[in-house]
Write a protein that holds these residues in place. Structure first.
Motif, PDB file in Angstrom:
ATOM      1  N   LEU A  56       0.809  -1.221   0.000  1.00  0.00           N
ATOM      2  CA  LEU A  56       0.000   0.000   0.000  1.00  0.00           C
ATOM      3  C   LEU A  56       0.844   1.275   0.000  1.00  0.00           C
ATOM      4  N   LEU A  57       2.154   1.133   0.009  1.00  0.00           N
ATOM      5  CA  LEU A  57       3.020   2.318  -0.026  1.00  0.00           C
ATOM      6  C   LEU A  57       2.847   3.115  -1.311  1.00  0.00           C
ATOM      7  N   SER A  58       2.625   2.414  -2.426  1.00  0.00           N
ATOM      8  CA  SER A  58       2.604   3.096  -3.714  1.00  0.00           C
ATOM      9  C   SER A  58       1.207   3.497  -4.177  1.00  0.00           C
ATOM     10  N   THR A  59       0.204   2.734  -3.799  1.00  0.00           N
ATOM     11  CA  THR A  59      -1.152   3.008  -4.284  1.00  0.00           C
ATOM     12  C   THR A  59      -2.175   2.296  -3.417  1.00  0.00           C
ATOM     13  N   GLU A  60      -3.427   2.723  -3.541  1.00  0.00           N
ATOM     14  CA  GLU A  60      -4.490   2.000  -2.851  1.00  0.00           C
ATOM     15  C   GLU A  60      -4.825   0.749  -3.649  1.00  0.00           C
ATOM     16  N   LEU A  61      -5.236  -0.289  -2.925  1.00  0.00           N
ATOM     17  CA  LEU A  61      -5.533  -1.572  -3.553  1.00  0.00           C
ATOM     18  C   LEU A  61      -6.770  -2.186  -2.902  1.00  0.00           C
ATOM     19  N   ASP A  65      -6.738  -7.419  -5.359  1.00  0.00           N
ATOM     20  CA  ASP A  65      -5.423  -7.021  -5.873  1.00  0.00           C
ATOM     21  C   ASP A  65      -4.306  -7.407  -4.904  1.00  0.00           C
ATOM     22  N   ILE A  66      -4.539  -7.178  -3.623  1.00  0.00           N
ATOM     23  CA  ILE A  66      -3.526  -7.519  -2.612  1.00  0.00           C
ATOM     24  C   ILE A  66      -3.310  -9.029  -2.576  1.00  0.00           C
ATOM     25  N   LYS A  85      -6.620  -2.180  10.092  1.00  0.00           N
ATOM     26  CA  LYS A  85      -7.605  -1.093  10.186  1.00  0.00           C
ATOM     27  C   LYS A  85      -7.891  -0.747  11.649  1.00  0.00           C
ATOM     28  N   GLN A  86      -8.043  -1.770  12.484  1.00  0.00           N
ATOM     29  CA  GLN A  86      -8.283  -1.531  13.916  1.00  0.00           C
ATOM     30  C   GLN A  86      -7.117  -0.795  14.558  1.00  0.00           C
ATOM     31  N   ALA A  87      -5.910  -1.039  14.063  1.00  0.00           N
ATOM     32  CA  ALA A  87      -4.722  -0.378  14.594  1.00  0.00           C
ATOM     33  C   ALA A  87      -4.496   0.995  13.942  1.00  0.00           C
ATOM     34  N   ARG A  88      -5.410   1.389  13.067  1.00  0.00           N
ATOM     35  CA  ARG A  88      -5.335   2.677  12.361  1.00  0.00           C
ATOM     36  C   ARG A  88      -4.089   2.795  11.481  1.00  0.00           C
ATOM     37  N   LEU A  89      -3.677   1.668  10.901  1.00  0.00           N
ATOM     38  CA  LEU A  89      -2.566   1.687   9.956  1.00  0.00           C
ATOM     39  C   LEU A  89      -3.069   1.812   8.522  1.00  0.00           C
ATOM     40  N   VAL A  90      -4.265   1.297   8.270  1.00  0.00           N
ATOM     41  CA  VAL A  90      -4.863   1.432   6.944  1.00  0.00           C
ATOM     42  C   VAL A  90      -6.273   1.997   7.092  1.00  0.00           C
ATOM     43  N   LYS A  91      -6.746   2.565   6.001  1.00  0.00           N
ATOM     44  CA  LYS A  91      -8.128   3.062   5.952  1.00  0.00           C
ATOM     45  C   LYS A  91      -8.782   2.506   4.698  1.00  0.00           C
ATOM     46  N   ALA A  92     -10.096   2.520   4.684  1.00  0.00           N
ATOM     47  CA  ALA A  92     -10.854   1.953   3.574  1.00  0.00           C
ATOM     48  C   ALA A  92     -11.700   3.026   2.906  1.00  0.00           C
ATOM     49  N   ARG A  93     -11.876   2.846   1.590  1.00  0.00           N
ATOM     50  CA  ARG A  93     -12.730   3.739   0.799  1.00  0.00           C
ATOM     51  C   ARG A  93     -13.568   2.868  -0.115  1.00  0.00           C
ATOM     52  N   ARG A  94     -14.883   3.057  -0.063  1.00  0.00           N
ATOM     53  CA  ARG A  94     -15.787   2.268  -0.903  1.00  0.00           C
ATOM     54  C   ARG A  94     -16.037   3.004  -2.219  1.00  0.00           C
ATOM     55  N   VAL A  98     -16.690  -2.204  -4.531  1.00  0.00           N
ATOM     56  CA  VAL A  98     -15.280  -2.471  -4.223  1.00  0.00           C
ATOM     57  C   VAL A  98     -14.803  -1.559  -3.089  1.00  0.00           C
ATOM     58  N   ILE A  99     -14.057  -2.148  -2.168  1.00  0.00           N
ATOM     59  CA  ILE A  99     -13.448  -1.377  -1.079  1.00  0.00           C
ATOM     60  C   ILE A  99     -11.954  -1.310  -1.344  1.00  0.00           C
ATOM     61  N   TYR A 100     -11.447  -0.089  -1.376  1.00  0.00           N
ATOM     62  CA  TYR A 100     -10.023   0.137  -1.600  1.00  0.00           C
ATOM     63  C   TYR A 100      -9.355   0.494  -0.280  1.00  0.00           C
ATOM     64  N   TYR A 101      -8.168  -0.047  -0.087  1.00  0.00           N
ATOM     65  CA  TYR A 101      -7.410   0.195   1.141  1.00  0.00           C
ATOM     66  C   TYR A 101      -6.172   1.023   0.816  1.00  0.00           C
ATOM     67  N   SER A 102      -5.830   1.889   1.748  1.00  0.00           N
ATOM     68  CA  SER A 102      -4.623   2.704   1.625  1.00  0.00           C
ATOM     69  C   SER A 102      -4.062   2.924   3.028  1.00  0.00           C
ATOM     70  N   LEU A 103      -2.845   3.441   3.089  1.00  0.00           N
ATOM     71  CA  LEU A 103      -2.253   3.735   4.394  1.00  0.00           C
ATOM     72  C   LEU A 103      -3.039   4.854   5.057  1.00  0.00           C
TER      73      LEU A 103
END
Length: 122
Positions: A56-61, A65-66, A85-94, A98-103
């Protein structure tokens, strides 16, 4: 281990440097922050989670894809993403279905970068 270093690891006296002890005590974070910090770094103790963060460093996936990138099942990726996500390291966008994850923020990239720099020094 060098015997001289082992000898230095054990003090026969206690509290012989009160100024140093006081200085360390003043800089010591609160106990609750130390526990939270230990939990935060425990998240990086799993290589799959570290791989996901690196991906996830380069793009949301999305999960698909992951999973393909890391050659791991989607269910395993989903489980690890929940932890991240619970640790607040990644966030999600719907986006539709499809749900995309990013840092979650730039701190995550900085922490990972510092860790990699440290590892590569050896």
């Amino acid at each position: 281990m060098d015997e001289r270093i082992e000898e230095l690891d054990h003090c026969d006296l206690s509290g012989i440097h009160p100024e140093s002890i006081q200085q360390a005590k003043e800089k010591m974070p609160k106990e609750e922050h130390l526990l939270d910090l230990a939990d935060f770094f425990r998240i990086f103790g799993d290589s799959t989670r570290v791989k996901i963060v690196c991906a996830l460093l380069s793009t949301e996936l999305c999960v698909c894809d992951i999973a393909e990138l890391l050659e791991i099942s989607q269910s395993a990726i989903s489980h690890q993403l929940r932890v991240l996500k619970q640790a607040r390291l990644v966030k999600a966008r719907r986006a539709g279905k499809v749900i995309y994850y990013s840092l979650d923020d730039e701190h995550i990239e900085a922490i990972l970068s510092l860790g990699l720099t440290h590892i590569k020094e050896k």
